[in-house]
Design a protein around this motif. Sequence first.
Motif, PDB file in Angstrom:
ATOM      1  N   HIS A   1      -0.776   0.126  -3.923  1.00  0.00           N
ATOM      2  CA  HIS A   1      -0.628   1.514  -4.364  1.00  0.00           C
ATOM      3  C   HIS A   1      -0.556   1.579  -5.883  1.00  0.00           C
ATOM      4  N   HIS A   2      -1.069   2.668  -6.438  1.00  0.00           N
ATOM      5  CA  HIS A   2      -1.164   2.784  -7.901  1.00  0.00           C
ATOM      6  C   HIS A   2       0.205   2.793  -8.568  1.00  0.00           C
ATOM      7  N   THR A   3       1.256   3.162  -7.846  1.00  0.00           N
ATOM      8  CA  THR A   3       2.594   3.161  -8.436  1.00  0.00           C
ATOM      9  C   THR A   3       3.139   1.741  -8.604  1.00  0.00           C
ATOM     10  N   ARG A   4       2.480   0.761  -8.025  1.00  0.00           N
ATOM     11  CA  ARG A   4       2.932  -0.635  -8.121  1.00  0.00           C
ATOM     12  C   ARG A   4       2.126  -1.428  -9.163  1.00  0.00           C
TER      13      ARG A   4
ATOM     14  N   ASN B   1      -2.472  10.872 -10.880  1.00  0.00           N
ATOM     15  CA  ASN B   1      -3.667  10.046 -10.687  1.00  0.00           C
ATOM     16  C   ASN B   1      -4.809  10.838 -10.061  1.00  0.00           C
TER      17      ASN B   1
ATOM     18  N   ASP C   1       9.261   3.371  -4.454  1.00  0.00           N
ATOM     19  CA  ASP C   1      10.471   4.182  -4.620  1.00  0.00           C
ATOM     20  C   ASP C   1      11.385   3.434  -5.576  1.00  0.00           C
TER      21      ASP C   1
ATOM     22  N   HIS D   1       0.812  -1.216   0.000  1.00  0.00           N
ATOM     23  CA  HIS D   1       0.000   0.000   0.000  1.00  0.00           C
ATOM     24  C   HIS D   1       0.847   1.270   0.000  1.00  0.00           C
ATOM     25  N   GLU D   2       2.178   1.133   0.080  1.00  0.00           N
ATOM     26  CA  GLU D   2       3.064   2.289   0.099  1.00  0.00           C
ATOM     27  C   GLU D   2       3.523   2.636  -1.317  1.00  0.00           C
ATOM     28  N   PRO D   3       3.771   3.917  -1.595  1.00  0.00           N
ATOM     29  CA  PRO D   3       4.267   4.300  -2.927  1.00  0.00           C
ATOM     30  C   PRO D   3       5.595   3.602  -3.240  1.00  0.00           C
TER      31      PRO D   3
ATOM     32  N   GLU E   1      -6.125   5.884  -5.781  1.00  0.00           N
ATOM     33  CA  GLU E   1      -4.821   5.977  -5.128  1.00  0.00           C
ATOM     34  C   GLU E   1      -4.314   4.579  -4.787  1.00  0.00           C
ATOM     35  N   THR E   2      -5.235   3.749  -4.315  1.00  0.00           N
ATOM     36  CA  THR E   2      -4.905   2.352  -4.026  1.00  0.00           C
ATOM     37  C   THR E   2      -6.020   1.461  -4.543  1.00  0.00           C
TER      38      THR E   2
ATOM     39  N   ASN F   1      -7.748   9.646  -5.239  1.00  0.00           N
ATOM     40  CA  ASN F   1      -7.091  10.938  -5.052  1.00  0.00           C
ATOM     41  C   ASN F   1      -8.036  12.045  -5.509  1.00  0.00           C
TER      42      ASN F   1
END
Length: 257
Positions: A73-76, A56, A22, A18-20, A61-62, A48
């Motif tokens: 998280h959407h970055t994953r 986004n 990196d 659930h974390e962005p 967001e998730t 968001n």
Amino acid sequence: LYGGALIIMDIEGTGEPHEPLDLDQVKEGSLKSLNVYDAENAQFHTVNQTDPFAENFLRPETYRLARTPIEIHHTRVLRFDGQLLPLNELQRNRYWHDSVLGRVYEALINANIANDSTASLLFETNVDVIKIKDLMSMLSTPDGAELLSERFFLAKMLKANNNVTLLDADEEIEKSNVTFSGIDAVLDRFMTILSAASDIPATRLFGKAPVGMNATGESDLTNFYDHIKEKQEFEFRPLLKKFDDIFSRHLGLDPED
């Protein structure tokens, strides 16, 4: 098919799902798997609605996968959308877009009906019409319908085997013929509508020869390939670049190379 799908990237050593993500934490060999979930099995968890400058904004967001409590998280994820919807419809559709089949479905069904109807007409091209004296009186008796059915069943067998039609002296037979003039134009019109709905030239979708004086179909194919290139550049390239940045680190390569 369902309006979109997610590719979930399982990247080891980069924090909780659930974390962005990196990118600096993505090390060699850290990408463990890629899993695909369609829109029916990947629902938004949080959206968001506060940062209009985020990539986004007004998008999830998730995400939460069906039958699991895990937030991602959407970055994953790599998100692929179907037929794009306006914002209000997007929100009503659980922040997923529409199926790519939606815009062609009606045209496809109508073209199929036209094709099936034309095929059924082939059985009507040559129909025997037999005029029988006192037919209604015959049918009014208890056994009349059964006898009539049996009689013409035998007559049909005789015609099929010996090409002979058995009739009473007071009966008369006529041939009813159906013409097919204009049907080809009707079918072509349904094919044109389906081609327009799918945004695929008829020369490619149906293998039809180009129509018109000195027509080669090159302009249709050029427009089609331009449309495909546009989707590649604006829809798929950003996602592929995101994946390339992760995959190159997974392989131990410099993303800038």
